[in-house]
Design an enzyme around this catalytic site. Sequence first.
Site, short mmCIF file in Angstrom:
data_model
loop_
_atom_site.label_atom_id
_atom_site.label_comp_id
_atom_site.label_asym_id
_atom_site.label_seq_id
_atom_site.Cartn_x
_atom_site.Cartn_y
_atom_site.Cartn_z
N ASN A 11 0.87 -1.18 0.00
CA ASN A 11 0.00 0.00 0.00
C ASN A 11 0.90 1.23 0.00
O ASN A 11 1.51 1.56 1.02
CB ASN A 11 -0.89 -0.04 1.25
CG ASN A 11 -1.76 1.20 1.39
OD1 ASN A 11 -1.80 2.05 0.48
ND2 ASN A 11 -2.44 1.32 2.52
N LYS A 30 0.11 4.23 -0.25
CA LYS A 30 -0.55 5.39 0.38
C LYS A 30 -0.34 6.64 -0.48
O LYS A 30 -0.34 6.53 -1.69
CB LYS A 30 -0.05 5.55 1.83
CG LYS A 30 -0.23 4.25 2.63
CD LYS A 30 -0.03 4.39 4.12
CE LYS A 30 -0.24 3.04 4.80
NZ LYS A 30 -0.11 3.10 6.24
N HIS A 66 -9.57 0.89 5.28
CA HIS A 66 -8.25 1.08 5.89
C HIS A 66 -8.40 2.00 7.11
O HIS A 66 -9.20 2.93 7.09
CB HIS A 66 -7.28 1.70 4.88
CG HIS A 66 -5.86 1.67 5.36
ND1 HIS A 66 -5.38 2.60 6.26
CD2 HIS A 66 -4.86 0.80 5.13
CE1 HIS A 66 -4.12 2.30 6.54
NE2 HIS A 66 -3.77 1.22 5.87
N GLU A 98 -6.76 4.39 8.16
CA GLU A 98 -6.59 5.82 7.89
C GLU A 98 -7.87 6.41 7.30
O GLU A 98 -8.20 7.57 7.56
CB GLU A 98 -5.37 6.03 6.96
CG GLU A 98 -4.07 5.83 7.74
CD GLU A 98 -2.92 5.26 6.92
OE1 GLU A 98 -2.94 5.35 5.68
OE2 GLU A 98 -1.98 4.71 7.54
N GLU A 113 -5.01 -5.23 10.55
CA GLU A 113 -4.02 -4.19 10.74
C GLU A 113 -4.27 -3.50 12.08
O GLU A 113 -5.09 -2.56 12.16
CB GLU A 113 -4.12 -3.15 9.61
CG GLU A 113 -3.83 -3.72 8.23
CD GLU A 113 -3.27 -2.66 7.28
OE1 GLU A 113 -2.20 -2.90 6.73
OE2 GLU A 113 -3.89 -1.60 7.13
N GLY A 143 2.68 2.14 10.80
CA GLY A 143 3.60 3.26 10.66
C GLY A 143 4.33 3.62 11.94
O GLY A 143 4.94 4.68 12.04
N SER A 191 3.64 -2.39 10.21
CA SER A 191 5.10 -2.44 10.33
C SER A 191 5.69 -3.81 9.93
O SER A 191 6.60 -4.29 10.60
CB SER A 191 5.54 -2.03 11.73
OG SER A 191 5.13 -0.69 12.00
P1 13P Z 1 3.16 0.23 7.71
O1 13P Z 1 3.67 -1.03 7.07
O2 13P Z 1 3.87 1.46 7.26
O3 13P Z 1 3.02 0.10 9.18
O4 13P Z 1 1.65 0.43 7.14
C1 13P Z 1 0.75 -0.62 7.22
C2 13P Z 1 -0.46 -0.26 6.45
O5 13P Z 1 -1.21 0.62 6.83
C3 13P Z 1 -0.71 -0.97 5.19
O6 13P Z 1 -1.99 -0.71 4.71
#
Ligand code: 13P
Length: 246
Positions: A9, A11, A92, A94, A164, A170, A209
């Site tokens: 992803n 982003k 997601h 976010e 997740e 992150g 992560s």
């Molecule tokens: P990270 O791997 O940066 O923690 O992000 C995970 C994520 O949100 C994938 O959709």
Amino acid sequence: MRKKIVAGNWKMNGLAETVQELSNAVADIQARCEIVVFPPFVYLLTVIDMLRNTPVRVGAQNCATALLGAYTGEVSAPMLKDISCRYVLVGHSERRSLYGETDAIVAEKFMMVQQVGLTPMLCVGETRAEREAGKTFAVIQAQLDAVLQTAGVSAFARAVIAYEPVWAIGTGLTATPEQAQEVHAKIREHIGAIDGKIADSLPILYGGSVKADNATALFTMPDIDGGLVGGASLDAAAFAKICHAA
Ligand code: 13P
């Protein structure tokens, strides 16, 4: 045997040049797992064209709840189907936390993605406070039930789930393989209580992560069928290692 999937992803990262470099690098990865990338909307067509003759699949990070119409700034599921996307990320964390997507909206998007013949990758996960309060599975169950009640269990025959934990996204904090396995097994059990066959074949990915150095330990757990990778998917060498681990 469930197929293993490693998804990147991206982003809201990269500009045309880096997106092209990354696409070229992903095209060269030789791995047994299915590889999926989720570029930003404006680069979707470029990436789809670049990866057309490779086994790598391309997905969108979001889509509208409506089919078409006066929804300025939105992108519809039929448009994504039209340009040969295969997957769409739905729910997601976010999107849930920054853009107010409720369980009901997530369920609507899930239905819309399936209606046009694309595969939803449904993201679920608890916050740190929810985990500390012992509510991890209650939260995830509610997120799953919203979709199960709207779409029915049969919809999960053509879907992927990504667990997740919000506290691991992150942050560099990763769920331990045991913590992740526990939740994955519960997700499978929950779906399996309604339909065992669908639960057995449902890919459940871990995200939060995932890095080159923790991927193997996570992916060897019995209910972890690969990963949804954020930060490390922007580093071609790290992403290749993660794909090889699956
Ligand atoms: P990270 O791997 O940066 O923690 O992000 C995970 C994520 O949100 C994938 O959709």
